[in-house]
Design a protein around this motif. Structure first.
Motif, PDB file in Angstrom:
ATOM      1  N   PHE A  16     -10.498   3.466  -3.432  1.00  0.00           N
ATOM      2  CA  PHE A  16      -9.476   2.764  -3.713  1.00  0.00           C
ATOM      3  C   PHE A  16      -9.792   1.649  -4.863  1.00  0.00           C
ATOM      4  O   PHE A  16      -9.009   1.444  -5.709  1.00  0.00           O
ATOM      5  CB  PHE A  16      -9.150   1.543  -2.545  1.00  0.00           C
ATOM      6  N   ASP A  74       0.879  -1.037  -0.028  1.00  0.00           N
ATOM      7  CA  ASP A  74       0.046  -0.103  -0.080  1.00  0.00           C
ATOM      8  C   ASP A  74       0.960   1.135   0.012  1.00  0.00           C
ATOM      9  O   ASP A  74       0.819   2.043   0.915  1.00  0.00           O
ATOM     10  CB  ASP A  74      -0.857   0.160   1.285  1.00  0.00           C
ATOM     11  N   ILE A  95      -4.748   0.474   2.889  1.00  0.00           N
ATOM     12  CA  ILE A  95      -6.061  -0.265   2.372  1.00  0.00           C
ATOM     13  C   ILE A  95      -6.833  -0.408   3.371  1.00  0.00           C
ATOM     14  O   ILE A  95      -6.831  -0.698   4.427  1.00  0.00           O
ATOM     15  CB  ILE A  95      -5.549  -1.454   1.642  1.00  0.00           C
TER      16      ILE A  95
END
Lengths: 285, 254
Positions: free
Chosen positions: B202, A88, A259
């Motif tokens: 995301f 990430d 994340i």
């Protein structure tokens, strides 16, 4: 004639699919700013897509199904000098090409430090996690040690100094010995039950953290691994304050985000031998 | 005033003072002849001790307390004539007391109550049933009644037994609890929304980089902007810009 040391990035994506998506994302960003960079990926076969072949130099498609498979992978690197990066993360500066220069001849590893204002836990005693803002803890953390031999003082307070989300490390015996022990210690802690058979005289609330395993590996055993502190710009974690961490003109090289947890939890691999949300090192896929 | 009280007291003493009752008006006591006969040996001893204790003496003088509350002010009216018409008028003035409604809870007792709406026309209350035969505590049950004719009995008896003040106090506590809960839920909902937004963002970034045109573009700054985008709109705009530039690059002859 001596060959120059090989250098490359190590990415590990295991157990939950978003880690793989993020790792691809990270690798593309590295290549954007340093097309010659070498990148190695450890991930599961079922996620792999050949369309990403161009991005990587090495791809390993059998890894433990565990959120911390990185600890298993670290010593399998093909490079003489490796830069491990969490999945990430993404690169946003051409300065990336200088990251391996951060590791000089006098050191074996280069890591940034945990920022107490932006970390879940940095300072601990044998009994509890400390905070950087409570007055009674403030006094205590002034005496914090990283290793038992650091200095003479009242002691009792310890600092988990190093951020384990990005670091550069050399392939040499002492470093790999320490990294192996980090992996073993992490397995010992994560495979214990923090409420029933927690094996350490440290707060069991640290059960999940590989940062604690790193500290625990090094605090009273000297592997002679020399660690150099590097600037926060190399591993700029979401929540860091620009006014504290960056001086004018300094550019963030790696941005470290997170994340979303729920997404990670929902997207884990199915296996009858995995009965929790963090995985099982013994299940290789 | 005190003098008069003494006289009255003496008169009372002569005629109606019950046995073993002594006069203890503070001032009178302080002027009592020490040789006055005592009703018992212990009383005599106590009196001796008191007379030797300067604090007691001082208290008797300064406080002038009527310790037994037997001293009364002069009555304002000393004679009365019974007037039947006046009585009748007084009775008329007083609202007629209605008989209490029937107690509706059998052997149960209301033990807790609060109003359930802003108009305070809805009352929630907890009834406790009698204890069991082995002394086990009686069960409790929650009820609600409206301030209507239909629920008049329950409304009356809950108010009578628990008191308006207690019900108001419980109501305020309940309002605080509800406000706190509401605030908590608002924070949770906001947090949940933020998580959902982050997840969506995301996923959108991953999807954007799965597009060949985005992954392979040479417009690095725009790619970086996609990675750093904090909203879907920002992300979409940058993806659009990449597509537009790629299209332009393709259509521009070298």
């Amino acid at each position: 004639m001596n060959q120059p040391p090989t250098k490359g990035f190590v990415l590990v994506a295991s157990f939950s699919k978003p880690y793989f998506d993020a790792a691809i994302h990270a690798a593309i960003s590295i290549k954007d700013y340093w097309p010659e960079a070498k990148i190695e990926l450890y991930t599961h076969k079922e996620w792999w897509d050949e369309k990403y072949r161009d991005i990587f130099d090495h791809v390993h498609l059998e890894v433990p199904c565990h959120v911390r498979a990185k600890l298993w992978a670290l010593t399998k690197t093909p490079y003489d000098i490796s830069c491990y990066v969490d999945a990430d993360i993404y690169c946003q500066s051409e300065d990336i090409k200088y990251i391996f220069d951060e590791l000089d001849d006098q050191h074996d590893m280069a890591m940034s430090c945990n920022r107490p204002y932006n970390a879940k836990v940095v300072y601990i005693t044998r009994d509890e996690e400390l905070t950087h803002y409570k007055p009674e803890h403030k006094e205590l953390i002034k005496t914090a040690k990283v290793h038992e031999w650091d200095f003479e003082g009242p002691g009792g307070c310890w600092r988990m100094k190093w951020h384990c989300g990005l670091f550069v490390y050399k392939k040499n015996e002492r470093t790999f010995k320490m990294l192996d022990m980090w992996y073993k210690n992490y397995r010992t802690q994560i495979e214990s039950n923090p409420k029933k058979n927690w094996p350490y005289n440290w707060p069991s609330s640290l059960w999940y953290w590989d940062t604690f395993a790193f500290f625990n590996t090094n605090y009273n055993v000297d592997y002679d691994v020399k660690i150099k502190e590097i600037h926060a710009k190399w591993n700029y974690v979401k929540g860091y304050r620009d006014d504290r961490e960056l001086t004018k003109g300094e550019e963030i090289v790696f941005w470290h985000y997170t994340i979303p947890n729920d997404l990670v939890d929902r997207s884990t691999l199915n296996d009858p031998d995995i009965r929790n949300r963090i995985g099982n090192f013994d299940v290789i896929k | 005033m005190a003098e008069e009280n003494v006289i009255q007291a003496v008169e009372l003493d002569e005629y109606i003072r019950p046995a073993n009752t002594d006069i203890v008006d503070a001032e009178q006591a302080s002027r009592r002849d020490p040789q006055e006969s005592n009703s018992s040996e212990a009383e005599g001893a106590n009196r001796d001790i008191d007379s030797r204790d300067p604090d007691f003496q001082q208290a008797e003088i300064t406080e002038k307390k009527d310790r037994l509350g037997i001293v009364r002010d002069d009555p304002q009216v000393t004679s009365w004539i019974h007037d039947a018409t006046e009585d009748a008028a007084r009775e008329k003035e007083q609202p007629k007391k209605e008989p209490e409604p029937k107690y509706p809870f059998n052997d149960a007792d209301p033990i807790f109550a609060y109003y359930g709406n802003d108009k305070r026309s809805l009352l929630f209350f907890v009834l406790r049933q009698p204890d069991g035969p082995q002394g086990q505590p009686g069960p409790t049950e929650t009820h609600q009644v409206h301030n209507t004719k239909e629920h008049e009995e329950a409304w009356y008896w809950v108010h009578k037994l628990l008191g308006q003040e207690s019900i108001n106090k419980n109501t305020n506590k309940e309002i605080d609890r509800v406000s706190k809960d509401r605030k908590k839920h608002e924070v949770e909902a906001k947090d949940q929304q933020h998580k959902a937004d982050q997840e969506e963002l995301f996923q959108a970034k991953i999807t954007a980089f799965e597009m060949d045109v985005v992954r392979t573009t040479s417009h690095r700054q725009l790619k970086s902007k996609i990675r750093r985008a904090t909203t879907i709109l920002e992300l979409t705009a940058n993806v659009g810009a990449i597509i537009a530039l790629e299209y332009k690059d393709e259509s521009t002859p070298n």
